[in-house]
Design a protein around this motif. Structure first.
Motif, PDB file in Angstrom:
ATOM      1  N   LYS A 161     106.779  92.350 -22.382  1.00 17.18           N
ATOM      2  CA  LYS A 161     105.205  93.213 -21.384  1.00 17.18           C
ATOM      3  C   LYS A 161     104.256  93.425 -22.017  1.00 17.18           C
ATOM      4  O   LYS A 161     103.268  93.444 -21.213  1.00 17.18           O
ATOM      5  CB  LYS A 161     106.141  94.435 -20.767  1.00 17.18           C
ATOM      6  CG  LYS A 161     107.179  94.316 -19.766  1.00 17.18           C
ATOM      7  CD  LYS A 161     107.674  95.730 -19.239  1.00 17.18           C
ATOM      8  CE  LYS A 161     108.523  95.354 -18.350  1.00 17.18           C
ATOM      9  NZ  LYS A 161     109.276  96.726 -17.910  1.00 17.18           N
ATOM     10  N   ARG A 182     102.493  90.069 -22.542  1.00 15.98           N
ATOM     11  CA  ARG A 182     101.542  89.695 -21.026  1.00 15.98           C
ATOM     12  C   ARG A 182     100.516  90.570 -20.889  1.00 15.98           C
ATOM     13  O   ARG A 182      99.297  90.244 -20.505  1.00 15.98           O
ATOM     14  CB  ARG A 182     102.635  89.728 -19.946  1.00 15.98           C
ATOM     15  CG  ARG A 182     103.439  88.683 -19.764  1.00 15.98           C
ATOM     16  CD  ARG A 182     103.890  88.631 -18.342  1.00 15.98           C
ATOM     17  NE  ARG A 182     104.718  89.730 -18.060  1.00 15.98           N
ATOM     18  CZ  ARG A 182     105.985  89.841 -18.488  1.00 15.98           C
ATOM     19  NH1 ARG A 182     106.542  88.959 -18.944  1.00 15.98           N
ATOM     20  NH2 ARG A 182     106.492  90.870 -18.147  1.00 15.98           N
ATOM     21  N   GLY A 209      97.965  88.307 -23.357  1.00 18.27           N
ATOM     22  CA  GLY A 209      97.755  87.383 -22.383  1.00 18.27           C
ATOM     23  C   GLY A 209      96.592  87.161 -21.897  1.00 18.27           C
ATOM     24  O   GLY A 209      95.886  85.984 -21.451  1.00 18.27           O
TER      25      GLY A 209
END
Length: 105
Positions: free
Chosen positions: A75, A78, A82
């Motif tokens: 998480k 991301r 990300g």
């Protein structure tokens, strides 16, 4: 997420996560092996990692086995990393250090 960053800020906790990444189901004794700190200190670090949900534990008779929980790390990657994977360097045109980024190494 703050707990995740806080838990990852300590090098000993990162080492414990590395060990659990290599081999899950380790006991406190397994994790404490060859470390220059006491088992009690390792237990405190594990408590921080469990509170951040980076480590999951289960009882196996009298032993408590610890496992890496990669979900908070995924998480975080991301959400925080990300978004920078596809940033064009041209977007940094106003950044003073952009010239160094574009200069051949």
């Amino acid at each position: 997420m703050t707990d995740t960053f806080s838990a990852l800020s300590d090098p000993t906790r990162r080492l414990l996560l590395d060990r659990l990444s290599e081999r899950g189901g380790m006991t406190l004794s397994d994790l404490s092996e060859d470390l220059p700190i006491t088992r009690q200190a390792v237990a405190k670090h594990l408590a921080v990692l469990e509170a951040a949900e980076l480590v999951a534990s289960e009882r196996d008779g009298r032993c408590k086995r610890h496992y890496l929980n990669p979900i908070p790390l995924a998480k975080m990657a991301r959400r925080w990393l990300g978004r920078f994977e596809e940033v064009p360097l041209g977007a940094m045109a106003g950044f003073q250090g952009a010239a160094e980024l574009h200069a051949p190494g």
